[in-house]
Structure formats: structure tokens, C-alpha cells
Design a protein around this motif. Structure first.
Motif, PDB file in Angstrom:
ATOM      1  N   PHE A  92      33.316  43.127  69.146  1.00 47.71           N
ATOM      2  CA  PHE A  92      33.958  43.762  67.841  1.00 47.71           C
ATOM      3  C   PHE A  92      34.972  42.762  67.211  1.00 47.71           C
ATOM      4  N   GLN A  93      35.651  41.841  68.299  1.00 43.32           N
ATOM      5  CA  GLN A  93      36.319  40.805  67.479  1.00 43.32           C
ATOM      6  C   GLN A  93      35.545  39.800  67.033  1.00 43.32           C
ATOM      7  N   GLN A 149      32.927  37.744  59.604  1.00 40.99           N
ATOM      8  CA  GLN A 149      32.536  38.584  58.494  1.00 40.99           C
ATOM      9  C   GLN A 149      32.286  37.657  57.108  1.00 40.99           C
ATOM     10  N   GLU A 172      31.044  49.312  60.651  1.00 41.78           N
ATOM     11  CA  GLU A 172      32.135  49.024  59.492  1.00 41.78           C
ATOM     12  C   GLU A 172      32.620  47.446  59.542  1.00 41.78           C
ATOM     13  N   LEU A 173      32.520  46.958  60.566  1.00 42.91           N
ATOM     14  CA  LEU A 173      32.839  45.498  60.675  1.00 42.91           C
ATOM     15  C   LEU A 173      32.188  44.570  60.285  1.00 42.91           C
ATOM     16  N   TYR A 220      32.011  51.982  64.374  1.00 49.25           N
ATOM     17  CA  TYR A 220      33.171  50.765  64.351  1.00 49.25           C
ATOM     18  C   TYR A 220      32.545  49.573  63.967  1.00 49.25           C
ATOM     19  N   CYS A 258      32.770  40.021  65.520  1.00 46.64           N
ATOM     20  CA  CYS A 258      32.165  40.391  64.305  1.00 46.64           C
ATOM     21  C   CYS A 258      33.678  40.220  62.993  1.00 46.64           C
ATOM     22  N   LYS A 259      34.753  40.703  63.517  1.00 50.13           N
ATOM     23  CA  LYS A 259      35.651  40.295  62.518  1.00 50.13           C
ATOM     24  C   LYS A 259      35.861  39.119  61.987  1.00 50.13           C
ATOM     25  N   GLU A 260      35.824  37.786  63.102  1.00 49.61           N
ATOM     26  CA  GLU A 260      35.758  36.576  62.770  1.00 49.61           C
ATOM     27  C   GLU A 260      34.615  35.949  61.838  1.00 49.61           C
TER      28      GLU A 260
END
Length: 225
Positions: A60-61, A67, A90-91, A87, A63-65
Motif C-alpha cells: 500500500f505504501q 502514484q 483507491e491508491l 483501499y 502504491c502511494k509513492e
């Protein structure tokens, strides 16, 4: 074509690499989130297969980085809750597959996601065939016994998905996710309805789409009525 595999289980990485190689797709790999970000930025892969449950920085982290890179991502995880799926999507993830997975299903998902972002056509050919059925990918036209038939956009997508993944058994949910995508709000009856319509248009070749009792469907070319 190059895919980045990120998973802390070496056996899974080796299995995915082998199956991608059989499809003529190159791959690189790492076993943690930090290296995943570094390789994504330096190697610019066409797609990332990303495990969620990793020590340190999880999927998940990552994915955030990532984007801002616009690289399609398929999440791999042992977790199967709707909350986790939503979730991840959404990321920015494009798809989600739960461990343990069938290698053929994984490859089908990879092809589908790459096709969505216009990075993949089967063996880079514009024309693929299954018995008497031919599909022109560039023109999105279908011919049966050299006669063109008219399909709706979704019927075309469904037929192409089947032809690209012949003899693989898919549940209705698998088909819904692969052809319609996670953004679609509906149920598996949509799959049944479209398959009924597609069978009618295939005529005597409707037998190629086989119902697998209590599971779903598969596509297999034969001429048994």
C-alpha cells in the motif's frame, strides 16, 4: 515488455518469472518496497506485480509513492477482504489477485491490464484466430468463416478475453473483474447475460464457450454439438 515483480517469497517470484518468460515477457524483481520504488523509477517497467504483505514498507505504501509514475499495478496478497481491495484500488492499483492464485489466471490479468493501457496485444499481432473465428485487434472486427459479425463493445471484449485465454476456467467473478474491471458496479448475472448474447451471435460455434458446472466458463475450440 518488462514487468517488475515485488514479493518477499522467492518461490512466488520464480514461479511468476517462469510464466512470464513462457509468454515472451521479460521481468525484473525485488523483495521489498524500497527497492521496488527504486526500480520503478530507474527501469520504468510496463507493469508492476506488487505483494502487499511485506516487512518494512508494504504494498500500500509503495502504491502511494508510485502514484505519479503512471505505471499499472496488480496487487498480490493473501488478504481477501473487500476493504483491502477497495483501499488498494483507491491508491491507484489497476487490479487485485488473491494468493494462492492460478498462474494462468495471473497471466490473463496481466494481459488484460496491459491491453487496457494499450501496451499489449497477443504476440504483437493485429489478427488472432480460434478455429473459424478471427479477431482483428486494431480494427476491433470479428469474422466467422470469413463473414463479419457485429458485436457490442463488451461482447467484443469478452470474446477477445476468452480467445486469449483458451482452456482456462474462469469464475463469473474472475470474468467480471477482468473484462468489466473493478470500477463496474454490478453482479455476476451480467456475465451470464453477455455470454448468452455472444453465444447467439457465434451460432453453431457457440459450443466453444463451455459452462463449467458450479464454477463458471471456459473457451475451447472444438466442434462437438
Amino acid at each position: 515488455m518488462k514487468i517488475l515483480i515485488v514479493d518477499d517469497e522467492p518461490a512466488i517470484v520464480d514461479l511468476i518469472k517462469l510464466n512470464l518468460q513462457l509468454e515472451g515477457i521479460d521481468s525484473i524483481s525485488c523483495n521489498n518496497g524500497t527497492d521496488a520504488i527504486r526500480l520503478a523509477n530507474s527501469q520504468n517497467p510496463d507493469l508492476i506485480l506488487l505483494d502487499i504483505m511485506m516487512p518494512g514498507m508494504d504494498g500500500f505504501q509503495v502504491c502511494k509513492e508510485l502514484q505519479g509514475l503512471n505505471i499499472p499495478i496488480i496487487l498480490l496478497t493473501a488478504k481477501n477482504s473487500i476493504k483491502d481491495k477497495l483501499y488498494g484500488l483507491e491508491l491507484g492499483a489497476d487490479d487485485y489477485i488473491t494468493k494462492p492464485f492460478d498462474s494462468r489466471e495471473l497471466i490473463a490479468r496481466v494481459k488484460t491490464v496491459l491491453r487496457r493501457v494499450n501496451k499489449y496485444s497477443v504476440k504483437d499481432e493485429s489478427l488472432i484466430t480460434a478455429g473459424p473465428i478471427s479477431v482483428n485487434i486494431k480494427e476491433r472486427k470479428v469474422h466467422i468463416d470469413e463473414k463479419e459479425i457485429t458485436l457490442t463493445p463488451k461482447e467484443y471484449d469478452l470474446l477477445l478475453f476468452f480467445i486469449e485465454n483458451q482452456r482456462v476456467v474462469f469464475s463469473r467473478e474472475n470474468i467480471l473483474e477482468s473484462v468489466w474491471g473493478y470500477e463496474y458496479i454490478g453482479d455476476s448475472r451480467t456475465v451470464d447475460m453477455h455470454i448468452q448474447r455472444l453465444r447467439r451471435k457465434l451460432g453453431k460455434y457457440s459450443v466453444f464457450i463451455k459452462t463449467v458446472f458450479s464454477i463458471g466458463y471456459k473457451f475451447e475450440v472444438n466442434y462437438e454439438a
